[in-house]
Design a protein around this motif. Structure first.
Motif, PDB file in Angstrom:
ATOM      1  N   HIS A 127      49.638  13.892  64.797  1.00  0.00           N
ATOM      2  CA  HIS A 127      50.786  13.174  64.244  1.00  0.00           C
ATOM      3  C   HIS A 127      50.360  12.016  63.342  1.00  0.00           C
ATOM      4  O   HIS A 127      49.338  11.375  63.533  1.00  0.00           O
ATOM      5  N   ARG A 166      55.899  15.804  63.638  1.00  0.00           N
ATOM      6  CA  ARG A 166      54.937  15.596  64.725  1.00  0.00           C
ATOM      7  C   ARG A 166      54.490  16.942  65.276  1.00  0.00           C
ATOM      8  O   ARG A 166      55.297  17.831  65.513  1.00  0.00           O
ATOM      9  N   VAL A 224      53.536  18.760  68.227  1.00  0.00           N
ATOM     10  CA  VAL A 224      53.656  18.599  69.682  1.00  0.00           C
ATOM     11  C   VAL A 224      52.423  19.139  70.400  1.00  0.00           C
ATOM     12  O   VAL A 224      52.030  18.651  71.455  1.00  0.00           O
ATOM     13  N   SER A 250      49.763  16.286  69.984  1.00  0.00           N
ATOM     14  CA  SER A 250      50.190  14.911  70.264  1.00  0.00           C
ATOM     15  C   SER A 250      50.818  14.823  71.642  1.00  0.00           C
ATOM     16  O   SER A 250      51.955  15.261  71.841  1.00  0.00           O
ATOM     17  N   CYS A 255      54.276  10.232  71.807  1.00  0.00           N
ATOM     18  CA  CYS A 255      54.979  10.113  70.535  1.00  0.00           C
ATOM     19  C   CYS A 255      55.045   8.645  70.118  1.00  0.00           C
ATOM     20  O   CYS A 255      55.604   7.813  70.845  1.00  0.00           O
ATOM     21  N   ASP A 290      60.625  16.381  65.606  1.00  0.00           N
ATOM     22  CA  ASP A 290      59.927  16.246  66.896  1.00  0.00           C
ATOM     23  C   ASP A 290      59.483  14.826  67.218  1.00  0.00           C
ATOM     24  O   ASP A 290      58.749  14.616  68.185  1.00  0.00           O
ATOM     25  N   TYR A 291      59.905  13.844  66.425  1.00  0.00           N
ATOM     26  CA  TYR A 291      59.658  12.450  66.816  1.00  0.00           C
ATOM     27  C   TYR A 291      60.825  11.987  67.682  1.00  0.00           C
ATOM     28  O   TYR A 291      61.874  11.577  67.178  1.00  0.00           O
ATOM     29  N   CYS A 301      65.035  15.466  67.436  1.00  0.00           N
ATOM     30  CA  CYS A 301      65.083  14.013  67.625  1.00  0.00           C
ATOM     31  C   CYS A 301      66.284  13.720  68.528  1.00  0.00           C
ATOM     32  O   CYS A 301      67.365  13.338  68.061  1.00  0.00           O
TER      33      CYS A 301
END
Length: 448
Positions: A284, A307, A309, A312, A315, A339-340, A366
């Motif tokens: 990320h 991002r 996943v 990472s 987050c 995906d943040y 999100c």
């Protein structure tokens, strides 16, 4: 008579071909050569695939007759923008080189225009034999092909994707090849886009490859406008060279796991003309890199940094640096922050109010976004340029917010909403209908 005798007795004898066989072959050849151009066009288009053999085969067909030459020329003029010198045997390079020599030394019209070739895609493994030794003949023919084909080429794609060759890179020979590119071709003056494709899951084999590129970058860096890396781990020397690319407008990183934060930050400080920054399939993007983009890239129009996943585990909170980008980059037209999960309503408010040029917004998964108080901060001029909004996976997003976006953002063509939520309860605009198509895992509402 012999042919008739063989048919009656079933016994075949060795004998020269009879007149009927010769006539049959001549008739078949004549009928093939006399096919209408429309039929030849369909046949060529179906038989040939888009690779090195395609280009060589089309040129071979152009030497058969005037009609075939016309069809080949038409096909190449319609589709020829990239020549791919990859994906085959070295013999294919020699065949292509010989064909081009035949055309240049004869009165046959060339089926292609060198000016039309905008990109050369080169497989660097051609330079090495299966045992890892350097192929001198391939070196010469590759330089010759590039010299012949590249008159106004603006893009160079180098693929380092042959596992046997990667284990046997010879740095000095690579430097010789890059030096030949500089002296024998026009690439150094015309190329403004450089793409490097690596070989996944072979990180240890890229060390020498990066050192060899140290002699390539200074050649192109003053003119580069676009730089793309895919599965190509960067070393310290390359980060230093990135700082010399002051004219960059587009940078793309794909499938990386070892982005060096300090090195990338220092390079970004030299990219004042940057318009597009993409980082997909990577670890990320960190808040400090986003802050650097906000401080040094005021012309940024595209930011695609979802991002990953898979890589990472945690987050980071990117609300403040993205807010800084929205306020400093007034021409932002595309934003992807998928995906943040730390993205919240405060950032949504900043995006809605501060990005008037935004055409594409993706906030997939999100799930902290609700939009429940949008009536207190929505303005009449908000998101008037928006065309696509993807909020799939935002399971807490208020339905009223989506209805309001559709009703007030007249240019919206597609809304991708969370799975399991009802379709938007909106009416058609004038004579335009709104088809609702169930997707997995989302519901798409578009305009037909």
């Amino acid at each position: 008579m012999l042919c008739l005798w063989e048919k009656m007795t079933g016994i075949k004898r060795e004998h020269p071909p009879c007149d009927c066989d010769v006539r049959k072959r001549r008739c078949t050849m004549a009928s093939t050569l006399s096919l209408p151009p429309e039929v030849l066009h369909v046949v060529f288009d179906k038989l040939f695939t888009d690779d090195l053999d395609y280009f060589a085969n089309i040129i071979s067909c152009s030497l058969v007759s005037h009609i075939w030459n016309d069809v080949a020329t038409y096909l190449l003029s319609q589709s020829l923008s990239t020549v791919k010198l990859r994906g085959g045997q070295v013999d294919g390079l020699f065949r292509l080189s010989n064909l081009l020599e035949t055309i240049s030394s004869s009165q046959i019209r060339s089926p292609y225009s060198p000016d039309a070739i905008k990109t050369i895609n080169l497989d660097m493994s051609y330079l090495f034999n299966e045992d890892g030794s350097y192929n001198e003949e391939a070196h010469v023919v590759l330089i010759h092909l590039i010299e012949v084909l590249c008159t106004r080429t603006t893009g160079l794609e180098l693929s380092f994707n042959h596992p046997i060759a990667l284990l046997n890179w010879q740095e000095s020979r690579l430097k010789d090849f890059y030096k030949s590119l500089q002296t024998a071709t026009r690439l150094t003056k015309s190329v403004d886009r450089l793409a490097l494709q690596g070989f996944p899951k072979k990180d240890t084999t890229f060390v020498v490859c990066n050192y060899g590129l140290s002699d390539l970058f200074p050649t192109f860096s003053p003119n580069l406008r676009s730089l793309e890396f895919a599965s190509f781990p960067l070393r310290y020397a390359i980060y230093l060279l990135l700082q010399s690319c002051n004219e960059l407008e587009n940078v793309s990183f794909k499938d990386f796991r070892n982005i060096w934060e300090d090195g990338l930050m220092e390079a970004i400080r030299h990219w004042s003309k940057l318009r597009s920054f993409r980082m997909t399939g990577c670890v990320h993007i960190t808040p400090i890199i986003l802050r650097t983009l906000a401080n040094h890239c005021p012309n940024l129009e595209v930011l695609v940094a979802p991002r990953n996943v898979r890589y990472s585990k945690t987050c980071p909170d990117i609300n403040l640096p993205i807010t800084a980008i929205i306020r400093s980059c007034r021409n932002l037209s595309k934003l992807d922050l998928s995906d943040y999960v730390t993205v919240n309503d405060n950032l949504l408010k900043v995006i809605v109010q501060g990005a008037p040029q935004l055409k594409y917004l993706k906030l997939q998964n999100c799930d902290q976004i609700t939009g429940s108080e949008f009536t207190t901060w929505w303005k009449d001029e908000s998101l008037q340029s928006l065309e696509i909004l993807d909020v799939s996976g935002c399971i807490n997003l208020d339905q009223r917010f989506l209805d309001h976006v559709w009703a007030n953002c007249k240019r919206v063509k597609k809304l991708i909403t969370a799975a399991g939520k009802p379709a938007l309860s909106v009416k058609p605009r004038g004579d335009r209908c709104i088809p609702v198509q169930a997707l997995v895992p989302a519901v798409t509402v578009g305009v037909c």
